[in-house]
Design an enzyme around this catalytic site. Structure first.
Site, PDB file in Angstrom:
ATOM      1  CB  SER A 191      -8.829  -1.543   3.956  1.00 26.93           C
ATOM      2  OG  SER A 191      -9.108  -2.841   3.534  1.00 26.93           O
ATOM      3  CD  GLU A 193      -5.929   1.015   1.855  1.00 25.26           C
ATOM      4  OE1 GLU A 193      -6.848   1.572   1.210  1.00 25.26           O
ATOM      5  OE2 GLU A 193      -5.804  -0.221   1.936  1.00 25.26           O
ATOM      6  NE  ARG A 241      -4.077  -1.880   0.227  1.00 28.43           N
ATOM      7  CZ  ARG A 241      -4.112  -3.162  -0.173  1.00 28.43           C
ATOM      8  NH1 ARG A 241      -3.065  -3.685  -0.791  1.00 28.43           N
ATOM      9  NH2 ARG A 241      -5.192  -3.882   0.025  1.00 28.43           N
TER      10      ARG A 241
HETATM   11  P1  FAD Z   1      -8.871   8.379  -5.813  1.00 33.85           P
HETATM   12  O1  FAD Z   1      -9.603   8.028  -4.573  1.00 33.85           O
HETATM   13  O2  FAD Z   1      -9.505   9.322  -6.760  1.00 33.85           O
HETATM   14  O3  FAD Z   1      -7.437   8.928  -5.417  1.00 33.85           O
HETATM   15  C1  FAD Z   1      -6.663   8.281  -4.429  1.00 33.85           C
HETATM   16  C2  FAD Z   1      -5.323   9.032  -4.301  1.00 33.85           C
HETATM   17  O4  FAD Z   1      -4.587   8.903  -5.501  1.00 33.85           O
HETATM   18  C3  FAD Z   1      -5.514  10.547  -4.093  1.00 33.85           C
HETATM   19  O5  FAD Z   1      -4.460  10.992  -3.269  1.00 33.85           O
HETATM   20  C4  FAD Z   1      -5.380  11.115  -5.497  1.00 33.85           C
HETATM   21  O6  FAD Z   1      -4.925  12.454  -5.505  1.00 33.85           O
HETATM   22  C5  FAD Z   1      -4.340  10.178  -6.100  1.00 33.85           C
HETATM   23  N1  FAD Z   1      -4.526   9.990  -7.553  1.00 33.85           N
HETATM   24  C6  FAD Z   1      -5.597   9.436  -8.161  1.00 33.85           C
HETATM   25  N2  FAD Z   1      -5.393   9.392  -9.490  1.00 33.85           N
HETATM   26  C7  FAD Z   1      -4.183   9.937  -9.716  1.00 33.85           C
HETATM   27  C8  FAD Z   1      -3.415  10.204 -10.896  1.00 33.85           C
HETATM   28  N3  FAD Z   1      -3.861   9.896 -12.118  1.00 33.85           N
HETATM   29  N4  FAD Z   1      -2.205  10.803 -10.756  1.00 33.85           N
HETATM   30  C9  FAD Z   1      -1.735  11.129  -9.530  1.00 33.85           C
HETATM   31  N5  FAD Z   1      -2.402  10.920  -8.389  1.00 33.85           N
HETATM   32  C10 FAD Z   1      -3.623  10.319  -8.475  1.00 33.85           C
HETATM   33  N6  FAD Z   1      -7.719  -0.916  -2.667  1.00 33.85           N
HETATM   34  C11 FAD Z   1      -6.881  -1.966  -2.724  1.00 33.85           C
HETATM   35  O7  FAD Z   1      -5.661  -1.802  -2.855  1.00 33.85           O
HETATM   36  N7  FAD Z   1      -7.361  -3.239  -2.635  1.00 33.85           N
HETATM   37  C12 FAD Z   1      -8.673  -3.511  -2.485  1.00 33.85           C
HETATM   38  O8  FAD Z   1      -9.060  -4.670  -2.412  1.00 33.85           O
HETATM   39  C13 FAD Z   1      -9.575  -2.411  -2.426  1.00 33.85           C
HETATM   40  N8  FAD Z   1     -10.897  -2.623  -2.254  1.00 33.85           N
HETATM   41  C14 FAD Z   1     -11.744  -1.578  -2.171  1.00 33.85           C
HETATM   42  C15 FAD Z   1     -13.107  -1.830  -1.989  1.00 33.85           C
HETATM   43  C16 FAD Z   1     -14.008  -0.779  -1.905  1.00 33.85           C
HETATM   44  C17 FAD Z   1     -15.474  -1.080  -1.709  1.00 33.85           C
HETATM   45  C18 FAD Z   1     -13.542   0.546  -2.012  1.00 33.85           C
HETATM   46  C19 FAD Z   1     -14.527   1.692  -1.952  1.00 33.85           C
HETATM   47  C20 FAD Z   1     -12.199   0.816  -2.177  1.00 33.85           C
HETATM   48  C21 FAD Z   1     -11.278  -0.247  -2.260  1.00 33.85           C
HETATM   49  N9  FAD Z   1      -9.900  -0.040  -2.430  1.00 33.85           N
HETATM   50  C22 FAD Z   1      -9.051  -1.102  -2.527  1.00 33.85           C
HETATM   51  C23 FAD Z   1      -9.364   1.332  -2.455  1.00 33.85           C
HETATM   52  C24 FAD Z   1      -9.425   2.022  -3.844  1.00 33.85           C
HETATM   53  O9  FAD Z   1     -10.400   1.457  -4.660  1.00 33.85           O
HETATM   54  C25 FAD Z   1      -8.086   1.971  -4.577  1.00 33.85           C
HETATM   55  O10 FAD Z   1      -7.075   2.567  -3.798  1.00 33.85           O
HETATM   56  C26 FAD Z   1      -8.143   2.681  -5.930  1.00 33.85           C
HETATM   57  O11 FAD Z   1      -6.933   2.478  -6.629  1.00 33.85           O
HETATM   58  C27 FAD Z   1      -8.406   4.182  -5.824  1.00 33.85           C
HETATM   59  O12 FAD Z   1      -8.640   4.666  -7.122  1.00 33.85           O
HETATM   60  P2  FAD Z   1      -9.374   6.049  -7.384  1.00 33.85           P
HETATM   61  O13 FAD Z   1      -9.250   6.328  -8.839  1.00 33.85           O
HETATM   62  O14 FAD Z   1     -10.723   6.012  -6.824  1.00 33.85           O
HETATM   63  O15 FAD Z   1      -8.437   7.033  -6.572  1.00 33.85           O
HETATM   64  N1  EPU Z   2     -10.736 -10.206  10.179  1.00 35.04           N
HETATM   65  C1  EPU Z   2     -11.487 -10.270  11.339  1.00 35.04           C
HETATM   66  N2  EPU Z   2     -12.623  -9.507  11.404  1.00 35.04           N
HETATM   67  C2  EPU Z   2     -13.029  -8.707  10.391  1.00 35.04           C
HETATM   68  C3  EPU Z   2     -12.242  -8.656   9.217  1.00 35.04           C
HETATM   69  C4  EPU Z   2     -11.101  -9.419   9.133  1.00 35.04           C
HETATM   70  O1  EPU Z   2     -11.151 -10.977  12.269  1.00 35.04           O
HETATM   71  O2  EPU Z   2     -14.066  -8.047  10.530  1.00 35.04           O
HETATM   72  C5  EPU Z   2      -9.505 -11.040  10.102  1.00 35.04           C
HETATM   73  C6  EPU Z   2      -9.748 -12.507   9.824  1.00 35.04           C
HETATM   74  O3  EPU Z   2      -8.752 -13.226  10.535  1.00 35.04           O
HETATM   75  C7  EPU Z   2      -9.491 -12.619   8.341  1.00 35.04           C
HETATM   76  C8  EPU Z   2      -8.363 -11.614   8.151  1.00 35.04           C
HETATM   77  O4  EPU Z   2      -8.678 -10.567   9.060  1.00 35.04           O
HETATM   78  O5  EPU Z   2      -9.072 -13.910   7.978  1.00 35.04           O
HETATM   79  C9  EPU Z   2      -8.228 -11.069   6.740  1.00 35.04           C
HETATM   80  O6  EPU Z   2      -9.459 -10.522   6.312  1.00 35.04           O
HETATM   81  P1  EPU Z   2      -9.746 -10.260   4.758  1.00 35.04           P
HETATM   82  O7  EPU Z   2      -9.386 -11.462   3.956  1.00 35.04           O
HETATM   83  O8  EPU Z   2     -11.127  -9.750   4.640  1.00 35.04           O
HETATM   84  O9  EPU Z   2      -8.696  -9.165   4.339  1.00 35.04           O
HETATM   85  P2  EPU Z   2      -8.161  -7.860   5.055  1.00 35.04           P
HETATM   86  O10 EPU Z   2      -6.789  -8.117   5.543  1.00 35.04           O
HETATM   87  O11 EPU Z   2      -9.146  -7.336   6.033  1.00 35.04           O
HETATM   88  C10 EPU Z   2      -7.001  -7.000   2.910  1.00 35.04           C
HETATM   89  C11 EPU Z   2      -6.915  -5.724   2.140  1.00 35.04           C
HETATM   90  C12 EPU Z   2      -8.133  -5.568   1.255  1.00 35.04           C
HETATM   91  C13 EPU Z   2      -8.191  -6.744   0.284  1.00 35.04           C
HETATM   92  C14 EPU Z   2      -8.275  -8.043   1.093  1.00 35.04           C
HETATM   93  C15 EPU Z   2      -8.228  -9.273   0.231  1.00 35.04           C
HETATM   94  C16 EPU Z   2      -5.589  -4.199   3.436  1.00 35.04           C
HETATM   95  C17 EPU Z   2      -5.563  -2.972   4.277  1.00 35.04           C
HETATM   96  N3  EPU Z   2      -6.786  -4.610   3.028  1.00 35.04           N
HETATM   97  O12 EPU Z   2      -8.092  -6.872   3.798  1.00 35.04           O
HETATM   98  O13 EPU Z   2      -7.997  -4.360   0.512  1.00 35.04           O
HETATM   99  O14 EPU Z   2      -9.290  -6.648  -0.579  1.00 35.04           O
HETATM  100  O15 EPU Z   2      -7.157  -8.095   2.011  1.00 35.04           O
HETATM  101  O16 EPU Z   2      -6.944  -9.492  -0.217  1.00 35.04           O
HETATM  102  O17 EPU Z   2      -4.528  -4.751   3.159  1.00 35.04           O
HETATM  103  C18 EPU Z   2      -8.503  -2.036   0.532  1.00 35.04           C
HETATM  104  O18 EPU Z   2      -7.276  -1.847   0.509  1.00 35.04           O
HETATM  105  O19 EPU Z   2      -9.318  -1.092   0.495  1.00 35.04           O
HETATM  106  C19 EPU Z   2      -8.998  -3.414   0.591  1.00 35.04           C
HETATM  107  C20 EPU Z   2     -10.288  -3.698   0.668  1.00 35.04           C
END
Ligand code: FAD
Ligand code: EPU
Length: 341
Positions: free
Chosen positions: A241, A337, A166
């Protein structure tokens, strides 16, 4: 042509659904517009926010006193090909999940585990998006940027981007300096290495009686798992997250484990482990809690939600309370994050 707007409501431009208005707002489809924009005297000293899908940021105030530049640079271009690989250069304003589906449909492997992550292609390198055993750094060949400091474009290779969990150069030394315009991905054309170590992916494939692995099957599994626990921002405001999973020393973990015998962990190296923040937050009693307009999601404690009408400050206050209680109970500092704006 540049269409500069003033006093624009950003509620629909962030997945938390927080109300905030921007002094100036512009959408960019081409690089030359970006250059022209920066020549406007009005904007030279303005603070800037590059905006993708708004799915990883939190507006902490109700006014952004600066210029929001919405990235709408589109296009997917094949720039190189060998028997085994294909290099795609993708406009940063392309939406991430449709791009993943495009790759799956064209049998190009490498990002299927990153299905259904919201946001834009251009933001993917920003925090090195990751899920289900894959990080986008594994397939990024290079990132094209426009440098606000020099008004020039340049290309950074994978190493220049200093990717980590991240993390990237763009979140640290390069913060607020660049507009990412294109990302080039190296994808596999055959002999795909599919990652299914995540228990839930295997369980899904077994449940669906899928014996022959394919990019589509992995993508479908990830989509199904994500839908079962992550809230859809269209229905409930959130940014995924809210915190990172913290890394602690093995020594600290061993000590904590004496008291908290079920504490899960993932090995980072021989001296460090990662603890799931969701577990820590749940153990501290926050899961499913609702306070005013905000709360902690009932299926995933790592996700803070806006039930409607929340101000950014309310989310910050809740996040800080969570940080304090995890620190008090476990001695662990949770880092946000989500990008605070
Ligand atoms: P924005 O929110 O618009 O921007 C995020 C940051 O990046 C800001 O600081 C912005 O200024 C900068 N930025 C954006 N675009 C550019 C650009 N072109 N040039 C320079 N800077 C830029 N993330 C994960 O890693 N794994 C996950 O599993 C995951 N699951 C998610 C689930 C949900 C339901 C949600 C809502 C979010 C999740 N995210 C996850 C977080 C998010 O989707 C990602 O970080 C995504 O890449 C953000 O993209 P965005 O275009 O919306 O960025
Ligand atoms: N857990 C709990 N309670 C909860 C949630 C999680 O106990 O309410 C524990 C469990 O032990 C579970 C473990 O956490 O097994 C991992 O949970 P999960 O697989 O849901 O993943 P996470 O670690 O909570 C991370 C990323 C997610 C990504 C998933 C799947 C980060 C900060 N988050 O979540 O990314 O989708 O793994 O790989 O690393 C995001 O960055 O926005 C995001 C959603």
């Amino acid at each position: 042509m540049i269409h500069l707007q003033e006093q624009v409501d950003l509620s629909s431009f962030n997945t938390f659904g927080i109300q905030c208005s921007a002094r100036y707002f512009v959408s960019i489809q081409r690089l030359d517009q970006l250059k022209a924009l920066l020549e406007l005297d009005l904007l030279k000293k303005c603070s800037r926010l590059v905006l993708g899908g708004g799915s990883n940021l939190l507006f902490t105030k109700d006014f952004f006193d600066g210029l929001v530049i919405k990235n709408e640079i589109e296009g997917i271009e094949k720039v190189r090909e060998t028997a085994d690989h294909c290099w795609l250069k993708v406009g940063a304003g392309e939406a991430w999940h449709p791009f993943v589906l495009y790759c799956v449909e064209n049998d190009l492997g490498g990002i299927e585990n990153l299905s259904l992550i919201p946001g834009s292609v251009g933001a993917a390198p920003m925090q090195n998006i990751g899920a289900y055993g894959v990080e986008v750094k594994d397939v990024i060949e290079s990132v094209d940027v426009f440098d606000f400091q020099t008004s020039n474009s340049k290309q950074l290779n994978n190493r220049d981007c200093a990717f980590g969990y991240r993390e990237s150069y763009f979140k640290n030394e390069g913060k607020d300096r660049f507009f990412i315009t294109h990302v080039t991905f190296k994808l596999s054309k055959r002999n795909h290495v599919m990652k299914t170590e995540y228990g839930a992916i295997k369980d899904y494939l077994t449940k669906m009686n899928i014996n022959e692995l394919s990019l589509r099957a992995v993508s479908d599994a990830v989509i199904a798992i994500r839908k079962s626990k992550l809230p859809d921002p269209v229905q409930i405001g959130n940014a995924g997250s809210f915190f990172k999973n913290p890394t602690i020393t093995l020594q600290q973990y061993v000590q904590l484990k004496q008291q908290h015998t079920h504490m899960p962990m993932y090995t980072v190296d021989d001296k460090h482990v990662k603890v799931p923040a969701g577990w820590l937050i749940e153990q501290c009693g926050w899961k499913g809690k609702k306070i005013g307009h905000v709360g902690v999601h009932a299926q995933q404690a790592l996700v803070i939600v806006n039930y409607g009408g929340a101000k950014g400050e309310e989310i910050v206050t809740l996040a800080q309370s969570i940080q304090r209680s995890v620190k008090q109970n476990y001695g662990i500092e949770l880092q946000m994050e989500v990008n605070m704006i």
